[in-house]
Design an enzyme around this catalytic site. Structure first.
Site, PDB file in Angstrom:
ATOM      1  CB  SER A 135      -0.867  -0.036   1.258  1.00  0.00           C
ATOM      2  OG  SER A 135      -1.609   1.151   1.395  1.00  0.00           O
ATOM      3  CE  LYS A 161      -4.629  -0.031   0.325  1.00  0.00           C
ATOM      4  NZ  LYS A 161      -5.220  -0.825   1.425  1.00  0.00           N
ATOM      5  CE  LYS A 163      -4.001   3.681   2.334  1.00  0.00           C
ATOM      6  NZ  LYS A 163      -5.272   3.189   2.901  1.00  0.00           N
ATOM      7  CG  ASP A 188      -7.754   2.165   0.716  1.00  0.00           C
ATOM      8  OD1 ASP A 188      -8.900   2.644   0.818  1.00  0.00           O
ATOM      9  OD2 ASP A 188      -7.162   1.604   1.669  1.00  0.00           O
ATOM     10  CD  GLU A 213      -8.731  -1.085   0.746  1.00  0.00           C
ATOM     11  OE1 GLU A 213      -7.774  -1.292  -0.036  1.00  0.00           O
ATOM     12  OE2 GLU A 213      -8.616  -1.145   1.979  1.00  0.00           O
ATOM     13  CE  LYS A 262      -7.121  -2.289   6.852  1.00  0.00           C
ATOM     14  NZ  LYS A 262      -7.403  -0.839   6.737  1.00  0.00           N
ATOM     15  N   GLY A 290      -3.791  -4.116   6.230  1.00  0.00           N
ATOM     16  CA  GLY A 290      -2.737  -3.768   7.194  1.00  0.00           C
ATOM     17  C   GLY A 290      -3.055  -2.460   7.871  1.00  0.00           C
TER      18      GLY A 290
END
Ligand code: OSB
Ligand code: MG
Length: 374
Positions: A135, A161, A163, A188, A213, A262, A290
């Site tokens: 991420s 991934k 952000k 995400d 996400e 999670k 995570g």
């Protein structure tokens, strides 16, 4: 098992580099660890609450209070036999799932040691290796993001991934896709978009993302379902899913096609397994999220990721991406193929570095069972 002591600690651990999401920047982690001593064995659990109540309602400070004043005393006086007994023991406390998970996971950690089997096996894991992704936080510039992606791909990670948020999305995806047309890419938003952004989010389809996400509100299913009807790209829910019932509602309403599990967000291993099973029975793949965990939370994420329906690469990556020195031995490493090997040894598979933990401890409180009984 008899609970002899619960020791709660707050560790101060600086991240190797700051991590920026749509809700803020984290530079230094305040990590809460629960150490549970029982009949000569020691189980460890990590509370994944953030420093501020921005990802969820919980924070390091709320979890500390709830563990010291509610959950710790409940557990110490109950003598659980299994990690799976914890949800019943904590039943009267509403929410506070990350606080509950810290204790419940420490009991599972203990139980695996007592049974002499790996935590992965105790949870019902079937994998020998787990696929890993990374991420990547919002960066000061696209050039910096591209050089980070280059480094992670060279390390072997199977999925990148990004952000994202309004202003850090389409232009970024365009630059990344131009450079790497074929990599597995996802994004995400951590709830950064609103209904006025639906057309804009639909334009992400052009980048063939594996998933988007949590684009909308942190507590929503309904509008995600409306949005999913307008998208080719699968929606993955993170913040919205707190338990099996949420997972069933989201799947039934077609609010998502993928679920991020999670441990802290769902309250511990018991509920994580329940979400995993519910998704598996309905053909919905899951992956392990995570929360910038230390080695203890990381070891638990790895064990969870060995369950059958964790078919997509998780956000569980090498210790060195987060910490100059991790609190477990060996540190978590990722192979050139982007996989973490599941240890077959009894327990969590990583030793805890007590000396380093002691040095990083900023506050500590002992909850002794005998002071509470009677
Ligand atoms: O939404 O997955 C998230 C970190 C903190 C809070 C929320 C999230 C994240 C991450 C980081 O994406 C995952 C990791 O590398 O631990
Ligand atoms: Mg997320």
């Amino acid at each position: 098992m008899r609970i002899d002591a619960i020791i709660l600690r707050e560790l101060h651990m600086p991240l190797v580099r700051p991590f920026e999401t749509s809700f803020g920047v984290t530079t230094n982690r305040r990590v809460l660890l629960a150490e549970i001593q029982s009949e000569g064995l020691t189980g460890w659990g990590e509370c994944t609450a953030g420093e501020r109540p921005y990802f969820s309602e919980e924070s390091t400070d709320t979890a500390w209070q709830v563990i010291v004043h509610e959950l710790g005393p409940m557990l110490a006086t109950e003598s659980p036999e299994h990690g799976g007994d914890c949800p019943r023991i904590f039943h009267h406390v509403r929410g506070n799932r990350m606080a509950k998970a810290a204790l419940e996971n420490a009991i599972w950690d203990l139980e695996a040691q007592r049974e002499g089997i790996s935590l992965s096996r105790l949870l019902g894991g079937v994998r020998e290796t787990v696929p890993c992704g990374v991420s990547l936080g919002i960066q000061p510039s696209i050039a910096e993001l591209l050089s980070n992606i280059e480094r992670e791909l060279a390390s072997g990670y199977q999925r990148i991934k990004l952000k994202c948020k309004p202003g850090w999305d389409v232009e970024v995806f365009e630059r990344v896709r131009n450079r790497w047309p074929d990599i597995t890419l996802s994004c995400d938003a951590n709830s950064a978009y609103r209904l006025r952004d639906v057309e804009h989010i639909a334009s992400f389809d052009a980048f063939e993302l594996l998933m988007i996400e949590q684009p909308l509100w942190h507590d929503d299913f309904f509008y995600h379902s409306m949005l999913q009807k307008r998208l080719q790209t699968p929606i993955c829910l993170d913040e919205s899913i707190h338990n099996r019932r949420d997972a069933l509602a989201a799947i039934e309403a077609e609010s998502c096609k993928i679920i991020n599990i999670k441990l802290g967000r769902v309250g511990g291993f018991s509920e994580a397994i329940a979400v995993h099973n519910a998704a598996q029975e309905r053909g919905i793949p899951v992956w392990c999220g995570g929360m910038l965990e230390s080695g203890i939370g990381r070891a638990h994420n790895i064990a969870l990721s060995s369950l059958e329906n964790f078919t997509l690469p998780g956000d569980v990556s090498a210790s060195a991406r987060y910490w100059a020195e991790d609190i477990i031995e060996p540190e978590v490493t990722v192979s050139r193929e982007g996989e973490i090997a599941i240890a077959d040894a009894p327990g969590r598979g990583y030793e805890v570095r007590s000396d380093l933990i002691e040095r990083l401890t900023a506050r500590k409180e002992m909850i002794r069972a005998y002071e509470l009984v009677g």
